[in-house]
Design an enzyme around this catalytic site. Structure first.
Site, short mmCIF file in Angstrom:
data_model
loop_
_atom_site.label_atom_id
_atom_site.label_comp_id
_atom_site.label_asym_id
_atom_site.label_seq_id
_atom_site.Cartn_x
_atom_site.Cartn_y
_atom_site.Cartn_z
N ARG A 200 -3.80 -6.25 -7.27
CA ARG A 200 -3.35 -5.26 -8.44
C ARG A 200 -2.97 -5.93 -9.76
O ARG A 200 -3.82 -5.97 -10.89
CB ARG A 200 -2.40 -4.41 -8.00
CG ARG A 200 -2.24 -3.28 -8.94
CD ARG A 200 -0.98 -2.23 -8.39
NE ARG A 200 -1.48 -1.54 -7.14
CZ ARG A 200 -0.44 -1.36 -6.04
NH1 ARG A 200 0.60 -2.08 -6.16
NH2 ARG A 200 -1.00 -0.98 -4.94
N CYS B 117 9.89 2.61 12.60
CA CYS B 117 10.74 3.69 12.75
C CYS B 117 10.53 5.02 13.28
O CYS B 117 11.35 5.82 13.65
CB CYS B 117 11.48 3.71 11.37
SG CYS B 117 11.99 2.52 10.67
#
Lengths: 469, 469
Positions: free
Chosen positions: A23, A48
């Site tokens: 980017r 997680c």
């Protein structure tokens, strides 16, 4: 000129670096070729989320994958799965990789990002003679671990589909608590064994509140015991966990003993490692000329005192990867450090307990000799007259001059995320009086008129001014 | 020497001032006599709780009273209820009060605290010939209002115990939304009429999200209409609300048109008032020599730009009262200003919508000619794969140099209180990149790995750096 960037590791840190590099290069009119090598088959997954997959909240591993390999490729990343980086030559600017077929290849690079992550701490007793897990024993870290656990708790991996009845969780940190929750919710008789208090990232008095909640929710919690080994059945599967003369019967044993940085590649190339075994990037995530590092393979700098710490969390991995990607592409970004902000919950057996923490514990904050003043306030998550008002305990740690050191929260629904308010204030080096004076939100369903975090800070400010309530 | 402090008004600001003055004086070894005069019969009540009392969440007015008169007296305050301050002589240092018996008395003072609060804005059409409310019409401000509303919605105040069927709420702010929620939960057919968009403290695009949620929850929302008057039944009770040619049938009409500072006493004494009609204390809450003011009778200073604003909320009243009490007793405290942080919710008819906001709206922030760049991000309150993940929209307003101007949030359960993170960062003059880099908490039940507020700030930072996603 096309510059080649090689990224080792395709999880949060590596992929954040890869995409941000593309980017930023685009914005600067530079052309980068970004090659990412990944030892396993998946990218950008939520470790997680695995306890919630085990508990049944999430129905497949696919849902834990933030972006698939194809999505990464469509964004311009040359992603090579099942490809391990086996050697790194900094002078020659090459990394040797071994692909799925077993052959090796030397990849030249102009810029390198090390995002090799972490591996679970695994005691010798958890491993069988062949180096694999003792059957029934496993960490809770990778998607493979998750799939094995889902198969185990649903009975799919056992002869006759028999579901395990008794689980032992070893370790009282985030993964330990969340895995214990998953086991209770799956109907297993669950014991958690930990060598200190539950949640040793809290002060012991606050950890004790977590323990009491988990106990009320049906977990047998055994503190201050180190696991010595296992009893095995004749077929080699686990039968019990042994600890200080006790034996805790177990059909399954989950390990939540934390992780350590995976830095073999970097160490082999002579890059320096810190006291925790992690890489030591500067605040631009640079570890050497044209070499960057991000995520769980790195130590971080604690923002307030400048100490090196090891806090392997996805939040930091994402941010550090982004910083590395920006800088290697000619941008300018700095990682602001970590406070140690974290949340978790235990919701099972009729208990809904939330935990939030930021900053060092009292023990950590006084290790260097500094003084800490602390105070615990009990309040409610909503105005006391509202039906949703739940108890919340807030512990505030400050220096004698009022500077905030840390905040710890244990309470009912709506408690944990309040830690972000403290973290935001501490990010700017706030004192307790600053936090007590801030314009925080209030409405009866959400808070008492003084937010509980603010009450705690106000009381500590009063005490420091020798004006106890 | 005993100094006498007279406090006018026994709600949040006045009582915070009284108690903090006693506390600080004690610490300084000074002796204060603190007299508080209060026109009504109750002290320290939660006006914000009244809609929840109406809805049935709270079972009596007593529960809304934080401290009773006896509790205040036990802490050393000479509290005189049903006692109005009718005249103030600054030169003579006296306030003339009228007690419950009708007789007047002159109270001398060394220090005076004006905490006279605010009164609801009441259009002429809401009042009957005798100056009282048109039957069926009422504000939602005092405990008397609350008791009347509870009697009305439960049918206790109507002949034969008949419960009202149709309600109109006039005003689309916090009280309007919360009262509409109460009516829907009580089973009334509810129309809300407001002269702008719902929640004009949000930008219109965010207000429209609130309107859509309320509509889905069963409220007929009529925007951009000013109420002209009422149709009455023969018995004088309200029959309909008239607005721009429309007539909305109503058995009851609740007014949520905001409040204005009650400053007659101060104005009569020649104290200067501001553009909003409020007193103009400095940051020590001082308005004249030995005269202090706090709470809803005051204008405040907006922290970031230093503009005078009028934000009558209990959070500020408590803090300002505390500052006034501290300073008049010889301490040193300053009120840090307001950001305009607020939260509310609409939870009825199967909808759970939360709203949070801080800082000026785009309209307010550009009124002086300043430029604002804004961006709305849609995300989820928990990791997308979790069952509790609810939509959340975050609008971030910043100056072209990245300084945060304001944040607005509309979303499902767990959305609103996130505004405190933005408020805490803005308190320290944060930019969008600062907030994007902060160490906020993450776990799958609580947040995506980047908190939604942080995602919005990160994207705006990228856009400002001309690096769109």
């Amino acid at each position: 000129v096309v510059e080649r960037v090689v990224v080792v590791g395709a999880d949060a840190a590596g992929m954040s670096a890869a995409h941000q590099a593309l980017r930023v290069a685009r914005a600067h009119g530079r052309v980068l070729e970004v090659v990412v090598v990944e030892r396993y088959t998946h990218t950008s997954y939520s470790a997680c989320g695995i306890p919630y997959w085990m508990a049944g909240d999430v129905d497949s591993a696919d849902r834990l994958v933030a972006r698939t390999a194809d999505q990464h490729r469509a964004l311009g990343v040359d992603l090579r799965l099942l490809t391990s980086a086996v050697a790194l030559e900094l002078d020659a600017r090459t990394v040797t990789v071994q692909g799925p077929g077993g052959g090796t290849e030397q990849l030249g690079f102009d810029q390198l990002v090390l995002a090799t992550g972490a591996r679970p701490r695994t005691p010798a007793w958890a491993l069988a003679g062949d180096g694999g897990w003792v059957p029934g024993v496993r960490a809770v870290k990778t998607l493979d671990d998750g799939a094995a656990w889902v198969a185990a708790v649903t009975g799919r991996s056992a002869p006759g589909g028999r579901r395990p009845e008794r689980a032992v969780v070893v370790g009282g940190g985030y993964i330990g608590i969340e895995t214990a929750e998953a086991f209770v919710r799956r109907g297993l008789e669950t014991t958690l064994v930990t060598r200190r208090e539950v949640m040793s990232t809290l002060d012991p008095d606050m950890g004790a509140r977590v323990r009491q909640g988990m106990t009320a929710g049906g977990v047998r919690v055994v503190c201050s015991e180190e696991v010595d080994g296992l009893d095995l059945r004749r077929d080699g599967t686990v039968a019990a966990v042994r600890s200080a003369g006790d034996a805790f019967p177990a059909d399954v044993v989950a390990l939540g003993l934390g992780v350590e940085p995976a830095t073999g590649l970097a160490a082999g190339a002579g890059l320096p490692l810190g006291a925790f075994g992690g890489l030591l990037p500067d605040d631009r995530q640079r570890v050497a000329d044209g070499v960057w590092a991000a995520g769980d393979c790195c130590e971080s700098v604690e923002r307030l005192q400048g100490l090196r710490v090891y806090v392997p969390l996805g939040t930091h991995a994402n941010k550090q990867g982004r910083v590395a990607g920006e800088n290697l592409a000619g941008g300018e970004a700095r990682f602001g450090g970590v406070l140690g902000t974290a949340v978790t919950q235990f919701v099972a057996g009729g208990v809904h307990l939330e935990v939030g923490r930021t900053g060092p514990t009292t023990e950590q904050a006084t290790a260097g000799g500094g003084e800490v003043v602390a105070l615990v306030t009990e309040s409610t998550t909503a105005s006391g007259y509202m039906p949703q008002a739940a108890p919340i305990a807030v512990k505030v740690l400050a220096r004698p001059d009022g500077r905030l050191v840390g905040v710890q929260i244990v309470g009912g629904p709506g408690s944990a995320k309040r830690i972000d308010t403290a973290a935001a204030a501490m990010w700017f080096h706030a004192g307790v009086a600053d936090l007590a004076g801030m314009d925080l939100s209030y409405a009866p369903p959400f808070s008492p008129v003084w937010d509980p975090v603010q009450i705690a800070c106000r009381r500590l400010a009063d005490r420091l001014a020798d004006r106890p309530g």
